[in-house]
Write a protein that holds these residues in place. Sequence first.
Motif, PDB file in Angstrom:
ATOM      1  N   TRP A 222      46.511  44.995  82.795  1.00 38.65           N
ATOM      2  CA  TRP A 222      45.552  45.745  82.369  1.00 38.65           C
ATOM      3  C   TRP A 222      45.735  46.403  80.803  1.00 38.65           C
ATOM      4  O   TRP A 222      44.785  46.612  80.216  1.00 38.65           O
ATOM      5  CB  TRP A 222      44.844  46.499  83.418  1.00 38.65           C
ATOM      6  CG  TRP A 222      45.288  47.742  83.696  1.00 38.65           C
ATOM      7  CD1 TRP A 222      45.132  49.118  82.830  1.00 38.65           C
ATOM      8  CD2 TRP A 222      45.960  48.302  84.616  1.00 38.65           C
ATOM      9  NE1 TRP A 222      45.781  49.981  83.202  1.00 38.65           N
ATOM     10  CE2 TRP A 222      46.388  49.841  84.577  1.00 38.65           C
ATOM     11  CE3 TRP A 222      46.430  47.819  85.846  1.00 38.65           C
ATOM     12  CZ2 TRP A 222      46.770  50.417  85.561  1.00 38.65           C
ATOM     13  CZ3 TRP A 222      46.958  48.443  86.769  1.00 38.65           C
ATOM     14  CH2 TRP A 222      47.492  49.891  86.794  1.00 38.65           C
TER      15      TRP A 222
ATOM     16  N   LYS B 145      41.976  44.147  73.507  1.00 33.15           N
ATOM     17  CA  LYS B 145      40.594  44.498  72.928  1.00 33.15           C
ATOM     18  C   LYS B 145      40.636  45.194  71.634  1.00 33.15           C
ATOM     19  O   LYS B 145      39.759  45.711  71.117  1.00 33.15           O
ATOM     20  CB  LYS B 145      40.026  45.529  73.839  1.00 33.15           C
ATOM     21  CG  LYS B 145      39.569  44.612  75.330  1.00 33.15           C
ATOM     22  CD  LYS B 145      38.564  45.725  75.938  1.00 33.15           C
ATOM     23  CE  LYS B 145      39.510  46.560  77.018  1.00 33.15           C
ATOM     24  NZ  LYS B 145      38.559  47.134  78.042  1.00 33.15           N
TER      25      LYS B 145
ATOM     26  N   PRO C 257      39.942  55.619  92.414  1.00 30.61           N
ATOM     27  CA  PRO C 257      38.690  55.301  92.978  1.00 30.61           C
ATOM     28  C   PRO C 257      38.930  54.192  94.288  1.00 30.61           C
ATOM     29  O   PRO C 257      37.968  54.388  95.165  1.00 30.61           O
ATOM     30  CB  PRO C 257      37.976  54.224  91.853  1.00 30.61           C
ATOM     31  CG  PRO C 257      39.144  53.730  90.844  1.00 30.61           C
ATOM     32  CD  PRO C 257      40.217  55.178  90.868  1.00 30.61           C
TER      33      PRO C 257
ATOM     34  N   LEU D 196      41.964  43.952  84.837  1.00 27.58           N
ATOM     35  CA  LEU D 196      40.819  44.877  84.683  1.00 27.58           C
ATOM     36  C   LEU D 196      41.557  46.328  85.026  1.00 27.58           C
ATOM     37  O   LEU D 196      42.125  46.276  86.260  1.00 27.58           O
ATOM     38  CB  LEU D 196      39.611  44.863  85.509  1.00 27.58           C
ATOM     39  CG  LEU D 196      38.758  43.539  84.907  1.00 27.58           C
ATOM     40  CD1 LEU D 196      37.739  43.211  85.897  1.00 27.58           C
ATOM     41  CD2 LEU D 196      38.061  43.991  83.507  1.00 27.58           C
ATOM     42  N   ASN D 197      41.299  47.461  84.294  1.00 26.37           N
ATOM     43  CA  ASN D 197      41.765  48.534  84.880  1.00 26.37           C
ATOM     44  C   ASN D 197      41.113  49.094  85.961  1.00 26.37           C
ATOM     45  O   ASN D 197      40.102  49.521  85.957  1.00 26.37           O
ATOM     46  CB  ASN D 197      41.541  49.674  83.612  1.00 26.37           C
ATOM     47  CG  ASN D 197      42.467  50.890  83.848  1.00 26.37           C
ATOM     48  OD1 ASN D 197      42.578  51.291  85.084  1.00 26.37           O
ATOM     49  ND2 ASN D 197      42.995  51.496  82.832  1.00 26.37           N
ATOM     50  N   PRO D 198      41.979  49.333  87.200  1.00 28.21           N
ATOM     51  CA  PRO D 198      41.734  49.602  88.297  1.00 28.21           C
ATOM     52  C   PRO D 198      40.986  51.041  88.373  1.00 28.21           C
ATOM     53  O   PRO D 198      40.212  51.545  89.406  1.00 28.21           O
ATOM     54  CB  PRO D 198      42.542  49.500  89.412  1.00 28.21           C
ATOM     55  CG  PRO D 198      43.606  49.498  88.496  1.00 28.21           C
ATOM     56  CD  PRO D 198      43.540  49.131  87.337  1.00 28.21           C
ATOM     57  N   TYR D 199      41.323  52.014  87.492  1.00 29.94           N
ATOM     58  CA  TYR D 199      41.064  53.449  87.446  1.00 29.94           C
ATOM     59  C   TYR D 199      39.959  53.690  86.654  1.00 29.94           C
ATOM     60  O   TYR D 199      39.223  54.609  86.671  1.00 29.94           O
ATOM     61  CB  TYR D 199      42.083  54.126  86.885  1.00 29.94           C
ATOM     62  CG  TYR D 199      43.242  54.085  87.715  1.00 29.94           C
ATOM     63  CD1 TYR D 199      43.381  54.767  88.769  1.00 29.94           C
ATOM     64  CD2 TYR D 199      44.181  53.053  87.460  1.00 29.94           C
ATOM     65  CE1 TYR D 199      44.508  54.550  89.694  1.00 29.94           C
ATOM     66  CE2 TYR D 199      45.384  52.923  88.040  1.00 29.94           C
ATOM     67  CZ  TYR D 199      45.605  53.921  89.235  1.00 29.94           C
ATOM     68  OH  TYR D 199      46.700  53.715  90.129  1.00 29.94           O
ATOM     69  N   LEU D 200      39.124  52.509  85.893  1.00 33.47           N
ATOM     70  CA  LEU D 200      37.950  52.884  84.982  1.00 33.47           C
ATOM     71  C   LEU D 200      36.748  51.964  85.470  1.00 33.47           C
ATOM     72  O   LEU D 200      36.863  51.002  85.935  1.00 33.47           O
ATOM     73  CB  LEU D 200      38.471  52.610  83.649  1.00 33.47           C
ATOM     74  CG  LEU D 200      39.635  53.360  83.170  1.00 33.47           C
ATOM     75  CD1 LEU D 200      39.897  52.926  81.529  1.00 33.47           C
ATOM     76  CD2 LEU D 200      39.250  54.876  83.084  1.00 33.47           C
TER      77      LEU D 200
ATOM     78  N   LEU E 236      32.679  51.374  81.263  1.00 30.80           N
ATOM     79  CA  LEU E 236      33.514  52.077  80.318  1.00 30.80           C
ATOM     80  C   LEU E 236      34.526  51.062  79.638  1.00 30.80           C
ATOM     81  O   LEU E 236      34.667  50.896  78.331  1.00 30.80           O
ATOM     82  CB  LEU E 236      34.383  53.015  80.976  1.00 30.80           C
ATOM     83  CG  LEU E 236      35.086  54.020  79.972  1.00 30.80           C
ATOM     84  CD1 LEU E 236      35.133  55.290  80.528  1.00 30.80           C
ATOM     85  CD2 LEU E 236      36.455  53.423  79.690  1.00 30.80           C
ATOM     86  N   GLN E 237      34.857  49.997  80.254  1.00 28.95           N
ATOM     87  CA  GLN E 237      35.936  49.201  79.772  1.00 28.95           C
ATOM     88  C   GLN E 237      35.205  47.891  78.862  1.00 28.95           C
ATOM     89  O   GLN E 237      35.915  47.355  78.059  1.00 28.95           O
ATOM     90  CB  GLN E 237      36.481  48.187  81.166  1.00 28.95           C
ATOM     91  CG  GLN E 237      37.421  49.360  81.847  1.00 28.95           C
ATOM     92  CD  GLN E 237      38.234  48.606  82.992  1.00 28.95           C
ATOM     93  OE1 GLN E 237      39.033  47.667  82.436  1.00 28.95           O
ATOM     94  NE2 GLN E 237      38.119  48.944  84.161  1.00 28.95           N
TER      95      GLN E 237
ATOM     96  N   TYR F 208      33.792  49.999  90.184  1.00 26.81           N
ATOM     97  CA  TYR F 208      35.144  49.940  89.523  1.00 26.81           C
ATOM     98  C   TYR F 208      35.463  48.220  89.757  1.00 26.81           C
ATOM     99  O   TYR F 208      34.806  47.594  90.987  1.00 26.81           O
ATOM    100  CB  TYR F 208      35.962  50.877  90.533  1.00 26.81           C
ATOM    101  CG  TYR F 208      35.869  52.152  90.018  1.00 26.81           C
ATOM    102  CD1 TYR F 208      36.584  52.837  89.091  1.00 26.81           C
ATOM    103  CD2 TYR F 208      34.987  53.032  90.727  1.00 26.81           C
ATOM    104  CE1 TYR F 208      36.401  53.981  88.706  1.00 26.81           C
ATOM    105  CE2 TYR F 208      34.607  54.580  90.144  1.00 26.81           C
ATOM    106  CZ  TYR F 208      35.348  54.791  89.034  1.00 26.81           C
ATOM    107  OH  TYR F 208      35.226  56.299  88.735  1.00 26.81           O
TER     108      TYR F 208
END
Lengths: 305, 317
Positions: free
Chosen positions: A204, A211, A301, B104-108, B112-113, B152
């Motif tokens: 990630w 990006k 999360p 994918l960033n699991p924390y965001l 936002l991504q 998320y």
Amino acid sequence: MSARLLRRLLELLPTLLLLVTLTFAMLHAAPGGPFDSERALPEATRVQLEARYHLDQPLWRQYLIYLGDLAHGDLGPSYQYPDRSVAELIGAGLPVSALLGSLAMSLALIVGMALGIIAAMKPHRWQDRAVMVLAVGGLSIPNFVLAPLLILLMAVSLHALPAGGWSGRPQELLLPVLALALPQIATIARLTRAAMLEVMQTPWIRTARAKGLSERHVVLRHALRPVLLPVISYLGPAAAGTLTGSVVIEQIFGLPGVGRYFVLGALNRDYGLVLGVVLIYGTLIVLFNFAVDLLYARLDPRQRE
Amino acid sequence: MTTAPLLSVEQLCVAHRTPRGDVEVVSGINLQLEAGGTLAIVGESGSGKSQTALAIMGLNGPSACLTGRVLFDGENLLTASPARRRALRGARIAMVFQDPMASLNPYLRIGLQLAEVLETHRGASRSAAWAEAARTLDSVRVSAARERLNQYPHELSGGMRQRVMIAMAIIAGPQLLIADEPTTALDPTVQAQILALLDELRRDRGLAILLITHDLGVVSRLCEQTLVMYAGKLVESAPTQQLLSRPRHPYTAALLRARPSMQHPPGLRLDALPGQPPDLRQTMPACRFAPRCRYAQPDCADVPLQFERGVLCRHPL
């Protein structure tokens, strides 16, 4: 949510009961008693004192009496300071100790994380090596060695800072905070560096770079949060380390905190005082770990329900 | 050809410095891709196809050493400044990765991504970027796009995550999309949907697609032109239909034979290619495939090869 919170808080009580019981047992297992001194007390005085503090009772009764008082919020009397209760003594020392501890923890968090991130951004370069040398040093030099060295350098040689004592001036806390924080800075820097290096390898982070985000943006927005997790779970042990460290540091720098009462209490077999300090510190550590658990769930999360 | 191609890779070499010496993982690749065109690079793991894609993005990592030229819209990316490369990445050249869970960033939050791409490249305001993020999710047919923004990654299915990845890649309107094994981690039915989506984006937005895969079935559905890589070298280049029906390089033929098909008699073993790809640290024979080739001749190992008429082989089929 609040009902669950309350239940989890109640679950902490057995831990504290166990702590009190073990401390009580160990204190009474140690040889000597509160009124043994070089000059023996007259027999009559001694009997009177022991009767006053229930020391003539069997141990299990003394234990139940202590727990009974504790249930009413009474930490009992101090044998060495007959005119003040344990609660008063701790209350007098706690502000100084709390200030010392919270400053040291904050310093450790900020400096430790910053150093760890810098090291991870330049792996195997001089920045990284400098931080790691500092970290190994901070971990291997015990604070009772570090503190006198700091005093020797900053107070005795350079006359830049006071060697000890407490009259409320901020510069009097500088050396104690530094001595207390350094081992934690070392551990947090190492943790942060390791976590950061790991996170920067994840797919990630590659996506974030794909990006076209700036490196600063990649680190602060994408990498920092997962790096915070191991650091935050270390805060529980760090709090414990800071509290026990402060006992030594307060003694060295002559700060009138709770730690000094603990040392004096232990030397004088002042059972009530030692139990009181252990109980307060134990409660703090248990609550801190509890807060860390909550914070951890907030940050990840996947841990939320 | 009258116009210059959108992407032109010339003599690209990628080497990685390792403690045990340099390893050249891509050795002199040439390829061209027109605006709105499709090109596939096929090869097994370690053939250098992903490293070629990462070289176009400039994401091979600090240990990589790149030579040759990568011309994007006439500009050589290999000599461009890091800032210039960042400005192109995500804005005009975008990439979709293999595993949408890990990518994918699991924390965001999803929103936002997606939005940060527009905030970075167009200086879009937060609210405008989030609104555009919802529209883009909608255009790649993510249901309930607006609610997804607040979710998320772990709350989405694999196929949905890959759609989010694709939305993230196209949100700033790039001209080139590099898709590295975009369907490998997905169920077959979802694979077909994602391929259909990519094809639709090519048609509707004029997006050029460079597809990296080991799956020849995926190639036939999406790409006009196919390149085959083996051990860091280009071994065959042909229009996809021709490559699938009449492969000329023995390696391509072996890949086609190793595919399972519906006509395959049950119980009969697949015709797997024997042996392993060469260790790139060792010195290799002139034809790197010769040790595994069933048509190899004595001269294959010694006489240097030229890439001629779409194939790197002394004795093409």
